[in-house]
Design a protein around this motif. Structure first.
Motif, PDB file in Angstrom:
ATOM      1  N   GLN A   1      -3.898  -8.742  -8.582  1.00 15.78           N
ATOM      2  CA  GLN A   1      -3.497 -10.087  -8.152  1.00 15.78           C
ATOM      3  C   GLN A   1      -4.162 -11.201  -8.951  1.00 15.78           C
ATOM      4  O   GLN A   1      -5.293 -11.602  -8.670  1.00 15.78           O
TER       5      GLN A   1
ATOM      6  N   ASN B   1      -7.632  -6.303  -1.924  1.00 22.89           N
ATOM      7  CA  ASN B   1      -7.367  -5.827  -0.565  1.00 22.89           C
ATOM      8  C   ASN B   1      -8.452  -4.835  -0.172  1.00 22.89           C
ATOM      9  O   ASN B   1      -8.381  -3.653  -0.519  1.00 22.89           O
TER      10      ASN B   1
ATOM     11  N   CYS C   1     -12.071  -2.465  -4.579  1.00 19.84           N
ATOM     12  CA  CYS C   1     -10.975  -3.051  -3.814  1.00 19.84           C
ATOM     13  C   CYS C   1     -11.361  -4.483  -3.477  1.00 19.84           C
ATOM     14  O   CYS C   1     -11.897  -4.750  -2.399  1.00 19.84           O
TER      15      CYS C   1
ATOM     16  N   ALA D   1       0.839  -1.202   0.000  1.00 18.08           N
ATOM     17  CA  ALA D   1       0.000   0.000   0.000  1.00 18.08           C
ATOM     18  C   ALA D   1       0.871   1.248   0.000  1.00 18.08           C
ATOM     19  O   ALA D   1       0.489   2.283  -0.551  1.00 18.08           O
TER      20      ALA D   1
ATOM     21  N   SER E   1     -10.647 -14.581  -7.289  1.00 21.26           N
ATOM     22  CA  SER E   1      -9.606 -14.482  -6.257  1.00 21.26           C
ATOM     23  C   SER E   1      -8.685 -15.698  -6.243  1.00 21.26           C
ATOM     24  O   SER E   1      -7.558 -15.616  -5.782  1.00 21.26           O
TER      25      SER E   1
ATOM     26  N   GLU F   1      -5.288   1.853   3.861  1.00 24.64           N
ATOM     27  CA  GLU F   1      -3.849   1.621   4.020  1.00 24.64           C
ATOM     28  C   GLU F   1      -3.005   2.560   3.163  1.00 24.64           C
ATOM     29  O   GLU F   1      -1.928   2.981   3.565  1.00 24.64           O
TER      30      GLU F   1
ATOM     31  N   ASP G   1      -8.117  -1.856  -6.722  1.00 26.42           N
ATOM     32  CA  ASP G   1      -7.158  -2.877  -7.153  1.00 26.42           C
ATOM     33  C   ASP G   1      -7.707  -3.760  -8.265  1.00 26.42           C
ATOM     34  O   ASP G   1      -7.025  -4.654  -8.762  1.00 26.42           O
TER      35      ASP G   1
ATOM     36  N   ASN H   1      -8.953  -3.239   2.338  1.00 31.53           N
ATOM     37  CA  ASN H   1      -8.475  -2.110   3.139  1.00 31.53           C
ATOM     38  C   ASN H   1      -7.518  -1.207   2.376  1.00 31.53           C
ATOM     39  O   ASN H   1      -6.822  -0.388   2.975  1.00 31.53           O
ATOM     40  N   LEU H   2      -7.456  -1.377   1.078  1.00 34.91           N
ATOM     41  CA  LEU H   2      -6.459  -0.657   0.300  1.00 34.91           C
ATOM     42  C   LEU H   2      -6.528   0.857   0.478  1.00 34.91           C
ATOM     43  O   LEU H   2      -5.499   1.521   0.654  1.00 34.91           O
TER      44      LEU H   2
END
Lengths: 341, 341, 341, 341
Positions: C239, C205, C202, C164, D253, C211, C218, C207-208
């Motif tokens: 990802q 993540n 997001c 992050a 994911s 953070e 994302d 909490n991107l």
């Protein structure tokens, strides 16, 4: 044009397959009569009645002598193929005969001569010639795209072995299984095998010879010197655990044509463990379903439009000669054996 | 850890390839000395100087006797491989020797014995074992995923034939080309060939035998009975017009591992005319570029960590015995020839 | 021809990559000077010395003012790209600048004007244009094979998210990641984006935003109306657990060109569980290794033969304008935003 | 078990398709009655008679009121789907209704309520859910292999555009073509679209709007925010010159599931010009032939074993709501439109 009237001799697995296809997928024909010695014991009479076929008999001569019948499909047990075909041809009927015609080469030659004499249409059931994949490979050779064939590789593997009892009467792997691949090599090269070397082992079932009572193998590789100079290799296994593996590759002076297996679906699932895609279709009824239909469409077209059949009587003879040579070679450690002309 | 000091004998195409790789892609080594009889005539002296290599000589014994040199790379002409290797081993140096070690089996055996006696590391340049594709196939056999190997098929075809003059001194297709594939069969099966049948023709160049002065072929199929029961087939062509065709397939009791060619790119263009995708990479320098590096990384690792080399002296011997048997078989119409033990 | 003398500003990961490539893979050049403010703290001085590079400094102006230096590679931290480039251009040097030039559009425009005025060669590091796969797709558009582009789909997914803290200063996914894909769309269509809609979440993540302290996402999908009428879609994920997913598809009036990922190897293992093949290469250094080399070969060629560079200063500007529009759109729920001209 | 008696309303192209499948490929059913207003003008009466179906009428209420009929297949013109279904459900018959049920959302909701009240089985003809490829993708999501879906991409392109006259009454591309893809997104994600943005152009036929009289497009990209957080993209073209392009990709994911087109055959021909492989199957009757059968097998199974149908009435409603939102968005330059709940 009136429907072509078809008589079917033999109403077992392959007979039923043809009857269903003739009804559902082949326009311009009708199943006029069926014979099977086990008509009542096997439930075939009911099965046929459900499809509206009531002209049935336990005697195949009733089909052949039926004046309505123009075409006879020979789907009886292998040992009767030649005899039924002879009678049908004698009666002037067109004949579609399941493979192999016979294992006795003289009998096949006699049938060939009679077909010639009577001028009827005769086709042998080498259905794989009508498969979408193999046909595309053969076409790329025929139209010159791959140039002169130099190397041919046929990989042909069954998903699971037949019982030893089947092998005991089938004549062995070269007659009951590789016979299709012998035809495939002829089909894709347009050339004849001159000399054959066959090696094999019992790797799937080490007790195969004992259990079957014949000196057969379940894993075999055959190499052939073709008349046009190409070298052809066939490999067979009785057991590809991942499914029915059916691939043909022709390498030539201008390129290569090859096919891949038909898969259950085209999906791929990619995860941290890699990309997983599908296995081949399981066995011949699934894999060659459309090819069984296509061969009959081609045969019917040959009759209706008076063309040569796509797979004639000589095409029934040559693979048997090749199987004979391969069997002899395999029993002699792979020694080269000339294929009878 | 101090850098491993490497002396290179031979600074032709393959010597330069190794020197570049040693400089650019192999950590922990340095090229300390190079010998080549043509040093000045070939421009090698300048080529080496540009790379900061100035300890050079026209006499390979200068490299071997150089007390700094710990490892000798034998990249000289094929007929000197064995002699240079012998001298290097005698001097207690580790040796990386390009394939083939020699065509004289007794000489190879003498080298093997000496390597054993001296306890040095010896590796033969069968680089294809270090190719990403073939290694993945071999790994799937080694880890048991495909079960016991039953059928092995190696397709190995060059993009264009060498001049007949090359063939005249190379020993022919089984020695100069299929030797790699003999090694590949041993590598992916972990088993030895017991008996070999080879057939071949001059289909690429019908005048090959006349032009080369040896009874060689340019299209060959070899069948092998392996000690573990598997049957292996190699097919070679001197000319695959579409590029360097390098594929390996191992079929076994639990499945099949196979690889495909590396392509120029992954793009596909689909139009009314079909889907067009790429051809294989053109030739071995392009296709096996990383494998040449990987094999040296493995060799250096064996020295630095005192492990057995991945491709030992016996691995240099066996393919030569196989080439010998194949050559004899091919000149006898494919007769089965036992491979010397 | 004398070697082109290159000065490199910045000797971090990407600087080292370029220096290694310039030494090993780009003929006709030499690295004459390097500057990096962390020269001693980072160990770069030793790393350079091992490669024979001793004209080094902590002040980038030393490289620019070095009269030997003809070309400057700007590999410093992103926030200095524009300043270093400006100074180098002012000094009449050719410049290769890593992407992005800057996030401040006026600064980029000032640089463009200066490059124009000075008549030096300027190239931005959009290396993916030099990738074998994407280039083949672009070529199929350029040569007319796919006709007029109608739909473009770029799938571009990283194997794992950056920390992050990186996102906090990178400007977010549209600036640090999708910027490459914006360039790709321009590259394969030969057209400019007129209007952009971006949506994202997001999902990798949750909490991107917390953070990173910026309203970033994302997982993002961007749709673009192109000047030539085509509609382009880019999808990004931080990802893809299976590896670096890099695919481009252009659908047009005459067909479709698309590429697939480069895989670790071509092997497939087929068992009762299905066919398992390989995952994509892991990340950009592995995947685009050759593309990094190719772009420099192209740049050197442009200098040596006085051709326009393949990726000019305007190509550095437009993707930043697209990233700006996408960022604004995404923060407004996907509202359409016009791209500044 | 007695055969399920089926009445078919509508004997045009799709009605005949279902009738043939019911006869040939669906065990345990029979076609008891058929209605079509054009029975005599279209030749349907003869076509049905050839299949032994003689209980025929020009009035669909005759089928619905036929006490033998347990199940009604609604294959009439689109504007009558809802009315015929209502009548059939009122009469307590199970109903298979071709898509779309209607374009009027209130009517669909009324039908839903009635189906609920009457407790009959109701299935909508979203046959693609039963396609081997798409089903495998959906299964990989359902069984958790790809984890939570993040990005969905559906590429769906027809081989050739319908006449403008068809478009004039079809409601446009989002109703007549993308409706299937809206269902596909719901099917593979198991989630509902919350908000939709649609952009499109007339790139295939620049005169489409003029010719059809409606503000339709022939090239469209739709982006959807799904309730589960995923972002879905559908791209449609009326004309993929290479054939019917039908692909689905779900990225999540834990990985990605994607499918590829079914091809005419698996053959590849490799020459100096590259590797040529086959185009996709041409159109939906060929591509989704088995899916049409599978959906009926599933429907019959739901009736015979009292299971919920795989594609219920609500599955007929939601895609229409999505098409409505997409149409509105597209006519407003891609503005985001909420999908009615």
């Amino acid at each position: 044009m009136a429907n072509l009237k078809i008589g079917v001799v033999g109403c077992g697995r392959i007979g039923k397959l043809h009857i269903n296809n003739l009804i559902n997928s082949v326009p311009g024909v009708e199943v006029a009569a069926v014979a099977d010695p086990m008509l009542d014991k096997s439930g075939a009479r009911e099965w046929l009645a459900e499809r509206g076929i009531t002209t049935v008999s336990t005697d195949f001569m009733d089909v052949i002598n039926n004046p309505e019948v123009e075409v006879v499909f020979v789907c009886s047990s292998t040992d009767t193929h030649c005899q039924v075909s002879m009678e049908a041809v004698k009666a002037g009927k067109h004949v579609f005969c399941e493979k192999p015609i016979d294992y006795d080469i003289d009998k096949i030659k006699a049938l060939l001569a009679l077909v010639e004499e009577k001028g009827v249409k005769f086709q042998v059931g080498f259905n794989r010639r009508f498969d979408h994949n193999h046909k595309a490979v053969a076409d790329a050779v025929k139209d010159g795209t791959v140039g002169d064939p130099h190397i041919v590789i046929v990989s042909s593997r069954d998903p699971e072995p037949p019982p030893a009892s089947y092998v005991a009467v089938s004549g062995g792997i070269f007659y009951d299984m590789m016979i299709h691949d012998f035809d495939m090599v002829r089909y894709v090269t347009g050339s004849e095998a001159v000399e054959i070397s066959a090696v094999g082992s019992c790797l799937v079932n080490p007790n195969l010879q004992e259990e079957s009572g014949i000196p057969d193998v379940d894993t075999a590789v055959v190499t052939m010197k073709m008349a046009n100079g190409a070298i052809a290799v066939i490999n067979n296994s009785r057991q590809a655990v991942y499914g029915y593996d059916q691939r043909v590759e022709v390498f030539g002076s201008k390129g290569m044509a090859s096919d891949a297996n038909d898969l259950r679906n085209t999906a791929t699932v990619m995860t941290v463990d890699g990309a997983v895609s599908q296995k081949p279709l399981w066995f011949f009824l699934e894999r060659y379903n459309q090819a069984f239909i296509n061969q009959v469409l081609s045969f019917v077209d040959a009759i209706q439009n008076d063309k040569p059949t796509a797979v004639g009587a000589v095409d029934g003879l040559r693979p048997v000669l090749m199987a004979k040579a391969a069997t002899e070679s395999c029993q002699n450690g792979g020694a080269w054996v000339k294929v009878e002309a």
